[in-house]
Motif scaffolding. Structure first.
Motif, PDB file in Angstrom:
ATOM      1  N   THR A 105       0.800  -1.231   0.000  1.00 31.90           N
ATOM      2  CA  THR A 105       0.000   0.000   0.000  1.00 31.90           C
ATOM      3  C   THR A 105       0.833   1.281   0.000  1.00 31.90           C
ATOM      4  O   THR A 105       0.303   2.347  -0.259  1.00 31.90           O
ATOM      5  N   GLU A 149      -6.720  -0.764  -3.517  1.00 29.38           N
ATOM      6  CA  GLU A 149      -8.163  -1.038  -3.475  1.00 29.38           C
ATOM      7  C   GLU A 149      -8.499  -2.060  -2.385  1.00 29.38           C
ATOM      8  O   GLU A 149      -9.555  -1.985  -1.768  1.00 29.38           O
ATOM      9  N   MET A 152      -8.463  -0.164   0.799  1.00 28.01           N
ATOM     10  CA  MET A 152      -9.689   0.624   0.891  1.00 28.01           C
ATOM     11  C   MET A 152     -10.826  -0.221   1.465  1.00 28.01           C
ATOM     12  O   MET A 152     -11.550   0.218   2.359  1.00 28.01           O
ATOM     13  N   LEU A 153     -10.960  -1.444   0.961  1.00 28.87           N
ATOM     14  CA  LEU A 153     -12.002  -2.351   1.459  1.00 28.87           C
ATOM     15  C   LEU A 153     -11.794  -2.654   2.941  1.00 28.87           C
ATOM     16  O   LEU A 153     -12.730  -2.603   3.736  1.00 28.87           O
ATOM     17  N   ALA A 178     -10.125   6.907  -1.364  1.00 26.76           N
ATOM     18  CA  ALA A 178     -11.275   6.540  -2.196  1.00 26.76           C
ATOM     19  C   ALA A 178     -11.092   7.067  -3.618  1.00 26.76           C
ATOM     20  O   ALA A 178     -11.243   6.322  -4.596  1.00 26.76           O
ATOM     21  N   THR A 181      -8.243   5.231  -5.428  1.00 29.16           N
ATOM     22  CA  THR A 181      -8.650   3.925  -5.956  1.00 29.16           C
ATOM     23  C   THR A 181      -9.238   4.081  -7.355  1.00 29.16           C
ATOM     24  O   THR A 181      -8.897   3.334  -8.275  1.00 29.16           O
ATOM     25  N   LEU A 182     -10.115   5.090  -7.509  1.00 25.55           N
ATOM     26  CA  LEU A 182     -10.760   5.321  -8.803  1.00 25.55           C
ATOM     27  C   LEU A 182      -9.742   5.778  -9.851  1.00 25.55           C
ATOM     28  O   LEU A 182      -9.747   5.306 -10.991  1.00 25.55           O
ATOM     29  N   ALA A 185      -7.530   2.988 -11.060  1.00 23.19           N
ATOM     30  CA  ALA A 185      -8.272   2.125 -11.980  1.00 23.19           C
ATOM     31  C   ALA A 185      -8.385   2.795 -13.351  1.00 23.19           C
ATOM     32  O   ALA A 185      -8.216   2.148 -14.391  1.00 23.19           O
TER      33      ALA A 185
END
Ligand code: ZN
Length: 210
Positions: A105, A149, A152-153, A178, A181-182, A185
């Protein structure tokens, strides 16, 4: 139209060998047999990936500097940031977990963002950075080990659990993670190793010719 780019390409889904054809801007070549996307002519994929990567880098710094959340226990409060969590795992003798969290991370995402910027920024201005072939290969190996990600979970699950017994205040880093993460991706989706190779090759051909 001359046929110099008549390279063979294998479909990654059904292995059918097909001849590559030049595409118009924004067009996509699909497999003749199964319809899977073979390649695209997205000439701006380098620009887009670079934009996502730079935005992600800013958020990554914020996500690591600020607390993910704060807990209020009676009168006193306690703030948790990512590096603090890694440190406290280490202090609690959970060395392997601490190391794994640090690698997946912090270190690997940081290396990934730095490498992508190092590769894409010069390519945008049509020059090829030193060691780019090696770095592109390394990126491919290292990429699956970046797990923002998953983090994040995990954070979301622990937040939900904590709210049942403590007052939890979401921190700036939580929102940054958050969004990060987007963005990661999005960068992964727009990144095309094919376009990068193509631009590097066209550069070195011209350099040899010059
Ligand atoms: Zn196919």
């Amino acid at each position: 139209m001359e046929h110099h780019s008549a390279q063979l390409i294998a479909c990654h889904d059904c292995d059918l060998l097909q001849r590559e054809i030049p595409l118009k801007k924004g067009c996509t070549a699909s497999c003749r047999r199964c319809g899977a996307v073979l390649y695209r002519n997205a000439t701006d994929s380098i620009d887009r990936t670079l934009a996502f990567t730079l935005a992600a880098a800013v958020l990554f710094v914020i996500a690591n500097l600020f607390p993910i959340f704060a807990i209020e226990i009676q009168e006193s409060g306690s703030e948790i940031n990512l590096f603090g969590a890694v440190q406290s795992l280490w202090d609690k003798q959970m060395h392997s977990v601490s190391l794994l969290v640090f690698l997946t991370t912090i270190l690997i995402p940081a290396l990934e963002l730095i490498t992508m910027t190092y590769l894409l920024l010069p390519l945008k201005f049509r020059s090829v950075p030193a060691g780019s072939h090696l770095l592109l290969g390394m990126l491919k190996i290292v990429k699956p080990w970046g797990m923002i990600e998953v983090l994040m979970l995990g954070v979301l699950v622990s937040l939900v659990k904590l709210t049942s017994s403590f007052k939890v205040i979401p921190g700036i880093a939580l929102w940054s993670f958050a969004a990060l993460t987007l963005l990661l991706a999005a960068a992964a989706a727009t990144f095309s190793a094919r376009d990068v190779w193509e631009r590097m090759d066209s550069r070195s051909d011209r350099e040899v010719a010059a």
